[in-house]
Design a protein around this motif. Structure first.
Motif, mmCIF file in Angstrom:
data_model
loop_
_atom_site.group_PDB
_atom_site.id
_atom_site.type_symbol
_atom_site.label_atom_id
_atom_site.label_comp_id
_atom_site.label_asym_id
_atom_site.label_seq_id
_atom_site.Cartn_x
_atom_site.Cartn_y
_atom_site.Cartn_z
ATOM 1 N N UNK A 1 22.812 5.609 -6.176
ATOM 2 C CA UNK A 1 22.530 5.695 -4.724
ATOM 3 C C UNK A 1 21.224 6.475 -4.727
ATOM 4 N N UNK A 2 21.192 7.671 -5.335
ATOM 5 C CA UNK A 2 20.257 8.514 -5.257
ATOM 6 C C UNK A 2 19.024 8.368 -6.069
ATOM 7 N N UNK A 3 19.092 8.355 -7.517
ATOM 8 C CA UNK A 3 17.997 8.344 -8.347
ATOM 9 C C UNK A 3 17.633 7.077 -8.801
ATOM 10 N N UNK A 4 18.634 6.222 -9.414
ATOM 11 C CA UNK A 4 18.227 5.093 -9.894
ATOM 12 C C UNK A 4 17.553 4.099 -8.773
ATOM 13 N N UNK A 5 17.989 4.238 -7.697
ATOM 14 C CA UNK A 5 17.299 3.239 -6.487
ATOM 15 C C UNK A 5 15.826 3.695 -6.348
ATOM 16 N N UNK A 6 15.530 4.961 -6.413
ATOM 17 C CA UNK A 6 14.059 5.335 -6.466
ATOM 18 C C UNK A 6 13.358 5.067 -7.612
ATOM 19 N N UNK A 7 14.005 5.381 -8.815
ATOM 20 C CA UNK A 7 13.373 4.933 -10.015
ATOM 21 C C UNK A 7 12.922 3.399 -10.111
ATOM 22 N N UNK A 8 14.033 2.692 -9.994
ATOM 23 C CA UNK A 8 13.712 1.162 -9.987
ATOM 24 C C UNK A 8 12.779 0.765 -8.878
ATOM 25 N N UNK B 1 0.926 -1.288 -0.223
ATOM 26 C CA UNK B 1 0.011 -0.003 0.061
ATOM 27 C C UNK B 1 0.890 1.354 0.158
ATOM 28 N N UNK B 2 1.926 1.161 0.535
ATOM 29 C CA UNK B 2 2.640 2.408 0.667
ATOM 30 C C UNK B 2 4.172 2.096 0.339
ATOM 31 N N UNK B 3 5.073 2.997 -0.328
ATOM 32 C CA UNK B 3 6.331 2.865 -0.725
ATOM 33 C C UNK B 3 7.061 4.124 -0.033
ATOM 34 N N UNK B 4 8.334 3.859 0.765
ATOM 35 C CA UNK B 4 8.984 5.130 1.118
ATOM 36 C C UNK B 4 10.304 5.042 0.622
ATOM 37 N N UNK B 5 10.635 5.866 -0.663
ATOM 38 C CA UNK B 5 11.817 5.595 -1.318
ATOM 39 C C UNK B 5 12.708 6.533 -0.749
ATOM 40 N N UNK B 6 13.386 6.000 0.199
ATOM 41 C CA UNK B 6 14.286 6.883 1.273
ATOM 42 C C UNK B 6 15.712 6.474 0.946
ATOM 43 N N UNK B 7 15.866 5.555 0.269
ATOM 44 C CA UNK B 7 17.530 5.376 0.065
ATOM 45 C C UNK B 7 18.361 6.413 -0.466
ATOM 46 N N UNK B 8 19.551 6.804 -0.085
ATOM 47 C CA UNK B 8 20.350 7.762 -0.780
ATOM 48 C C UNK B 8 21.749 7.585 -0.186
ATOM 49 N N UNK B 9 22.736 8.394 -0.953
ATOM 50 C CA UNK B 9 23.933 8.526 -0.592
ATOM 51 C C UNK B 9 24.641 9.600 -0.831
ATOM 52 N N UNK B 10 26.123 9.786 -0.812
ATOM 53 C CA UNK B 10 26.644 11.047 -1.139
ATOM 54 C C UNK B 10 26.935 11.368 -2.855
ATOM 55 N N UNK B 11 27.363 12.284 -3.036
ATOM 56 C CA UNK B 11 27.696 12.620 -4.385
ATOM 57 C C UNK B 11 28.385 13.788 -4.489
#
Length: 262
Positions: free
Chosen positions: A109-116, A81-91
């Motif tokens: 780390x920041x964009x592709x993780x969220x997109x996929x 029911x809910x997705x929290x796309x929180x993963x990220x990292x440095x750049x």
């Protein structure tokens, strides 16, 4: 119990905002699938959640691993029911000093993780008329020094959120983007330690330094950001989609050229 009977999948759930959000969602009645790349921290959070928590250790920028994590969630809890796309990292680094490998790392780390993550969860979210919370940053609204990869990808997350909101709103899916400022997390602690070493101060003083021009004069806690994730995931925000919610203690309200008059 605003999420009673709901199922959430949270990326980057082992520490910081992700871990705090998992605990808050479980306290509000949700079952939570915890995803991330490090099994140890995920197991620690799952232990706090009891039967409400499960772990799928995965690199969510990888399609195969992300798909397996979503399938594990559906097998365990029966829905999503809910997705929290929180993963990220440095750049880190200015553009002229960022090599190809560092750039690709920022994207993953920041964009592709969220997109996929969003792509692989959307079929289930369409069925449940669910909600996505994308955790970006105020680096998605303004540029900090020498972090071109981070700034670029955090800006891109806002566009991704709006695209999902536009395309999937007619099917009942909501997507909103949360942009925190400084939050006391392990990742932010590492950044504070740069100032600790440079200026000979302690970590608390470093946080005071980076928030000295922020109206609230302090960083957020992970629990405070988790509360906003809860709002965006719950029926309380039922009419919101495509929104950018800023939680920065007022940092982006400050007119920088007037600081000399303060």
């Amino acid at each position: 119990m605003r999420l009673k009977g709901k199922v959430a999948l949270i990326t980057g759930a082992g520490t910081g905002i992700g871990a705090a959000t998992a605990r808050r969602f479980a306290a509000e009645g949700a079952s939570v699938m915890l995803t991330g790349r490090r099994p140890g921290p995920l197991a620690d959070v799952a232990a706090d959640l009891g039967d409400a928590g499960a772990v799928a250790c995965a690199d969510m920028s990888d399609t195969v691993q992300a798909r397996e994590a979503v399938e594990a969630c559906l097998r365990r809890f029966g829905a999503l029911d809910v997705v929290v796309a929180n993963a990220g990292g440095h750049g880190g680094g200015p553009v002229g000093e960022t090599d190809d490998a560092s750039w690709r790392l920022s994207l993953d780390a920041n964009l592709n993780t969220c997109f996929v993550t969003c792509r692989e969860t959307l079929p289930a979210l369409v069925r449940s008329k669910g909600a996505i919370v994308v955790v970006s940053s105020i680096a998605g609204l303004a540029a900090g020094p020498a972090v071109s990869g981070y700034v670029t990808t955090k800006h891109a997350l806002i566009g991704l959120t709006r695209s999902i909101a536009r395309d999937y709103g007619p099917q009942g899916v909501r997507a909103n983007c949360l942009c925190p400022g400084w939050v006391r997390t392990p990742m932010a602690d590492e950044e504070m330690d740069v100032l600790v070493e440079r200026d000979g101060i302690n970590r608390d003083e470093a946080y005071e330094l980076v928030t000295k021009d922020v109206p609230l004069r302090r960083p957020a806690t992970a629990d405070e950001i988790a509360a906003i994730c809860l709002f965006l995931a719950s029926p309380d925000s039922a009419v919101m989609t495509g929104s950018v919610v800023v939680a920065d203690g007022g940092a982006t309200a400050v007119d920088l050229p007037t600081l000399a008059f303060d």
